[in-house]
Each structure stands twice: as structure tokens, then as C-alpha cells.
Design a protein around this motif. Structure first.
Motif, PDB file in Angstrom:
ATOM      1  N   HIS A 105      70.257  38.514  62.366  1.00  0.00           N
ATOM      2  CA  HIS A 105      70.778  39.353  61.116  1.00  0.00           C
ATOM      3  C   HIS A 105      72.099  38.970  61.305  1.00  0.00           C
ATOM      4  O   HIS A 105      73.047  39.129  61.880  1.00  0.00           O
ATOM      5  N   VAL A 106      72.299  38.671  59.527  1.00  0.00           N
ATOM      6  CA  VAL A 106      74.440  38.200  59.189  1.00  0.00           C
ATOM      7  C   VAL A 106      74.590  39.499  58.847  1.00  0.00           C
ATOM      8  O   VAL A 106      74.323  39.553  56.799  1.00  0.00           O
ATOM      9  N   ILE A 107      75.205  40.370  58.430  1.00  0.00           N
ATOM     10  CA  ILE A 107      75.265  42.071  57.763  1.00  0.00           C
ATOM     11  C   ILE A 107      77.271  41.386  57.806  1.00  0.00           C
ATOM     12  O   ILE A 107      77.765  42.146  58.163  1.00  0.00           O
ATOM     13  N   PRO A 108      76.709  41.264  55.744  1.00  0.00           N
ATOM     14  CA  PRO A 108      78.492  41.646  55.942  1.00  0.00           C
ATOM     15  C   PRO A 108      79.225  43.144  55.880  1.00  0.00           C
ATOM     16  O   PRO A 108      78.167  44.354  56.056  1.00  0.00           O
ATOM     17  N   ARG A 109      79.910  43.658  55.914  1.00  0.00           N
ATOM     18  CA  ARG A 109      80.914  44.369  56.026  1.00  0.00           C
ATOM     19  C   ARG A 109      81.523  45.036  55.183  1.00  0.00           C
ATOM     20  O   ARG A 109      82.402  44.447  55.288  1.00  0.00           O
ATOM     21  N   LYS A 110      81.839  46.326  54.693  1.00  0.00           N
ATOM     22  CA  LYS A 110      82.720  46.698  53.590  1.00  0.00           C
ATOM     23  C   LYS A 110      83.719  47.691  55.152  1.00  0.00           C
ATOM     24  O   LYS A 110      83.083  48.888  55.725  1.00  0.00           O
ATOM     25  N   ALA A 111      85.128  47.647  55.180  1.00  0.00           N
ATOM     26  CA  ALA A 111      86.018  48.611  55.798  1.00  0.00           C
ATOM     27  C   ALA A 111      85.693  50.110  55.727  1.00  0.00           C
ATOM     28  O   ALA A 111      85.979  50.448  54.255  1.00  0.00           O
ATOM     29  N   GLY A 112      85.327  50.688  56.620  1.00  0.00           N
ATOM     30  CA  GLY A 112      84.502  52.158  55.966  1.00  0.00           C
ATOM     31  C   GLY A 112      83.522  52.662  55.992  1.00  0.00           C
ATOM     32  O   GLY A 112      83.185  53.909  55.793  1.00  0.00           O
ATOM     33  N   GLN A 113      82.747  51.467  55.349  1.00  0.00           N
ATOM     34  CA  GLN A 113      81.124  51.471  55.148  1.00  0.00           C
ATOM     35  C   GLN A 113      80.148  51.516  56.274  1.00  0.00           C
ATOM     36  O   GLN A 113      80.112  50.281  56.562  1.00  0.00           O
ATOM     37  N   PRO A 114      79.266  52.282  56.910  1.00  0.00           N
ATOM     38  CA  PRO A 114      78.542  52.498  57.839  1.00  0.00           C
ATOM     39  C   PRO A 114      77.581  52.191  57.266  1.00  0.00           C
ATOM     40  O   PRO A 114      77.207  51.736  56.062  1.00  0.00           O
ATOM     41  N   MET A 115      76.446  51.140  57.918  1.00  0.00           N
ATOM     42  CA  MET A 115      75.546  50.417  57.671  1.00  0.00           C
ATOM     43  C   MET A 115      74.122  51.569  57.326  1.00  0.00           C
ATOM     44  O   MET A 115      74.314  52.401  58.299  1.00  0.00           O
ATOM     45  N   LYS A 116      73.640  51.515  56.259  1.00  0.00           N
ATOM     46  CA  LYS A 116      72.880  52.659  56.514  1.00  0.00           C
ATOM     47  C   LYS A 116      71.716  51.618  57.600  1.00  0.00           C
ATOM     48  O   LYS A 116      71.768  51.385  58.695  1.00  0.00           O
ATOM     49  N   PRO A 117      70.692  53.603  57.643  1.00  0.00           N
ATOM     50  CA  PRO A 117      69.479  52.499  59.285  1.00  0.00           C
ATOM     51  C   PRO A 117      68.580  51.770  58.909  1.00  0.00           C
ATOM     52  O   PRO A 117      68.602  50.931  58.007  1.00  0.00           O
ATOM     53  N   PRO A 118      68.385  51.365  60.050  1.00  0.00           N
ATOM     54  CA  PRO A 118      67.363  49.826  59.753  1.00  0.00           C
ATOM     55  C   PRO A 118      65.860  50.420  58.649  1.00  0.00           C
ATOM     56  O   PRO A 118      65.562  51.350  58.973  1.00  0.00           O
ATOM     57  N   ALA A 119      65.688  49.419  57.975  1.00  0.00           N
ATOM     58  CA  ALA A 119      64.518  49.283  56.867  1.00  0.00           C
ATOM     59  C   ALA A 119      64.534  51.148  56.338  1.00  0.00           C
ATOM     60  O   ALA A 119      63.375  51.782  56.361  1.00  0.00           O
ATOM     61  N   ALA A 120      65.866  51.517  55.998  1.00  0.00           N
ATOM     62  CA  ALA A 120      66.057  52.618  55.458  1.00  0.00           C
ATOM     63  C   ALA A 120      65.554  52.486  53.635  1.00  0.00           C
ATOM     64  O   ALA A 120      64.625  53.284  53.684  1.00  0.00           O
ATOM     65  N   GLU A 121      66.051  51.577  53.299  1.00  0.00           N
ATOM     66  CA  GLU A 121      66.001  51.566  51.834  1.00  0.00           C
ATOM     67  C   GLU A 121      65.562  49.788  51.303  1.00  0.00           C
ATOM     68  O   GLU A 121      66.036  49.389  51.590  1.00  0.00           O
ATOM     69  N   LYS A 122      64.411  50.230  50.117  1.00  0.00           N
ATOM     70  CA  LYS A 122      63.531  48.145  49.758  1.00  0.00           C
ATOM     71  C   LYS A 122      65.235  48.737  48.554  1.00  0.00           C
ATOM     72  O   LYS A 122      65.293  49.393  47.008  1.00  0.00           O
ATOM     73  N   GLU A 123      65.302  46.721  49.092  1.00  0.00           N
ATOM     74  CA  GLU A 123      66.827  47.158  47.691  1.00  0.00           C
ATOM     75  C   GLU A 123      65.818  46.563  46.397  1.00  0.00           C
ATOM     76  O   GLU A 123      64.728  45.488  46.860  1.00  0.00           O
ATOM     77  N   LYS A 124      66.131  46.435  45.360  1.00  0.00           N
ATOM     78  CA  LYS A 124      65.162  46.477  43.951  1.00  0.00           C
ATOM     79  C   LYS A 124      65.101  44.555  43.793  1.00  0.00           C
ATOM     80  O   LYS A 124      66.364  43.673  44.451  1.00  0.00           O
ATOM     81  N   PRO A 125      64.178  44.290  43.204  1.00  0.00           N
ATOM     82  CA  PRO A 125      64.118  42.756  43.392  1.00  0.00           C
ATOM     83  C   PRO A 125      65.204  42.110  42.982  1.00  0.00           C
ATOM     84  O   PRO A 125      66.197  41.172  42.996  1.00  0.00           O
ATOM     85  N   GLU A 126      65.440  42.218  41.448  1.00  0.00           N
ATOM     86  CA  GLU A 126      66.802  41.790  40.283  1.00  0.00           C
ATOM     87  C   GLU A 126      68.033  41.982  41.325  1.00  0.00           C
ATOM     88  O   GLU A 126      68.993  40.959  41.253  1.00  0.00           O
ATOM     89  N   VAL A 127      68.680  42.785  42.364  1.00  0.00           N
ATOM     90  CA  VAL A 127      69.684  42.579  43.036  1.00  0.00           C
ATOM     91  C   VAL A 127      69.638  41.774  43.880  1.00  0.00           C
ATOM     92  O   VAL A 127      70.341  40.571  43.945  1.00  0.00           O
ATOM     93  N   LEU A 128      68.836  41.495  44.833  1.00  0.00           N
ATOM     94  CA  LEU A 128      67.973  40.193  45.650  1.00  0.00           C
ATOM     95  C   LEU A 128      68.319  39.411  45.474  1.00  0.00           C
ATOM     96  O   LEU A 128      68.978  38.141  45.272  1.00  0.00           O
ATOM     97  N   ALA A 129      67.890  39.311  44.124  1.00  0.00           N
ATOM     98  CA  ALA A 129      68.122  37.928  43.807  1.00  0.00           C
ATOM     99  C   ALA A 129      69.052  37.197  43.020  1.00  0.00           C
ATOM    100  O   ALA A 129      69.218  36.206  43.733  1.00  0.00           O
ATOM    101  N   GLU A 130      70.293  38.380  42.416  1.00  0.00           N
ATOM    102  CA  GLU A 130      71.587  37.955  42.214  1.00  0.00           C
ATOM    103  C   GLU A 130      72.557  38.075  43.331  1.00  0.00           C
ATOM    104  O   GLU A 130      72.758  36.789  43.891  1.00  0.00           O
TER     105      GLU A 130
END
Ligand code: 5GP
Length: 142
Positions: A105-130
Motif C-alpha cells: 500500500h502506498v498512501i499519500p498523507r496530508k499533515a493532520g489528516q488521519p487515515m480512514k479505517p481499512p475498507a471504510a468506504e468505496k470511492e466514486k468511480p469518477e473520482v478514482l478514474a481522475e
């Protein structure tokens, strides 16, 4: 340890039987977006050769996956305006592994923003495509 199951979901993606949001491919590795990202741009890097996890992968394949993960980490810093990168890799159920084809897993991080828990939410197809397009372009730009 159980043997490699060729019907795991990532094996099906590698064979082209299931789709993915591809960001990188060469003769030995494939990288695509996690559909339930823990942060925007969460990418998975896999060896193409069958390997269940770190316990059975040939060292050369593991080294190649690490090299690709580094390329993606660097490109993701730009593509997602990240402040840092978290790299994770889980082995066997007790180690947190859910899909039994080795992946990093390679996970970009922003300062101060915690990661979501694993498998918390499916991202929208158009967001993933972009996001896949953006990361692939950053990789191509070197
Ligand atoms: P691990 O086995 O390291 O715990 O994680 C498996 C990862 O695969 C999870 O982060 C999960 O969100 C992701 N995942 C599960 N099913 C799919 C899928 O069908 N496509 C993609 N791209 N990711 C998946």
C-alpha cells in the motif's frame, strides 16, 4: 501457510478478468488504486508473478515491487500535493492481510489528516478514474 489461490481478486485483476484503475504497469509489476482508499490516491503495487505475501515471494520480485512503490510514492507527493507517504504491507490474516496476492500500500498523507479505517468506504468511480489519470501523468513526467 496455505498455498497461493489463483482465484483471489487481485489475480483476477492481473489476468484482466476484473477491471482496475491502473496507474503503472511493467513486465513484472502492476499498480492500481485501492477502491476503498484510506486517503486520496491510495495505491496498491503488486508483483505480476503469483505470490501470497512476503513469506513466499522471490526476493527479486519483492525488490522490484519496492522499487515501483518508491516511484509511485515520489509521483504521489506531487500528484496529490501530499505532505508525506505511508507504506504498508500485511502478511496472513493475523498480520492484517485480507487479499492473498502480495501487495504494498502506498498512501499519500496530508499533515493532520488521519487515515480512514481499512475498507471504510468505496470511492466514486469518477473520482478514482481522475486520480488514476493524475497519478499516471505524474509518473510519466518522471
Ligand atoms: P490487505 O490485504 O493488505 O489488508 O488489503 C487489501 C486491500 O484491497 C484493501 O485496502 C481493500 O480496500 C482493497 N480491495 C479490496 N477489494 C478490492 C478490489 O476489488 N479492487 C481494488 N482495487 N482494491 C480492493
Amino acid at each position: 501457510m496455505p498455498s497461493y489461490d489463483p482465484n483471489n481478486i487481485f489475480a483476477k485483476i492481473l489476468r484482466g478478468e476484473l477491471p482496475c484503475y491502473k496507474v503503472y504497469e511493467d513486465d513484472k509489476a502492476l499498480a492500481f488504486l485501492d477502491i476503498m482508499p484510506r486517503a486520496p490516491g491510495h495505491t496498491l503495487v503488486l508483483p505480476k508473478a503469483p505470490a501470497r505475501n512476503i513469506l513466499d515471494v522471490p526476493a527479486a520480485d519483492l525488490a522490484h515491487v519496492a522499487t515501483v512503490a518508491q516511484k509511485i510514492a515520489k509521483a504521489a507527493m506531487t500528484a496529490f500535493a501530499a505532505d508525506g507517504i505511508t507504506v504498508q504491507q500485511f502478511n496472513e490474516g493475523a498480520g492484517g492481510q485480507v487479499v492473498f496476492h502480495l501487495h504494498v500500500h502506498v498512501i499519500p498523507r496530508k499533515a493532520g489528516q488521519p487515515m480512514k479505517p481499512p475498507a471504510a468506504e468505496k470511492e466514486k468511480p469518477e473520482v478514482l478514474a481522475e486520480q488514476a489519470r493524475t497519478l499516471a501523468a505524474a509518473l510519466a513526467a518522471g
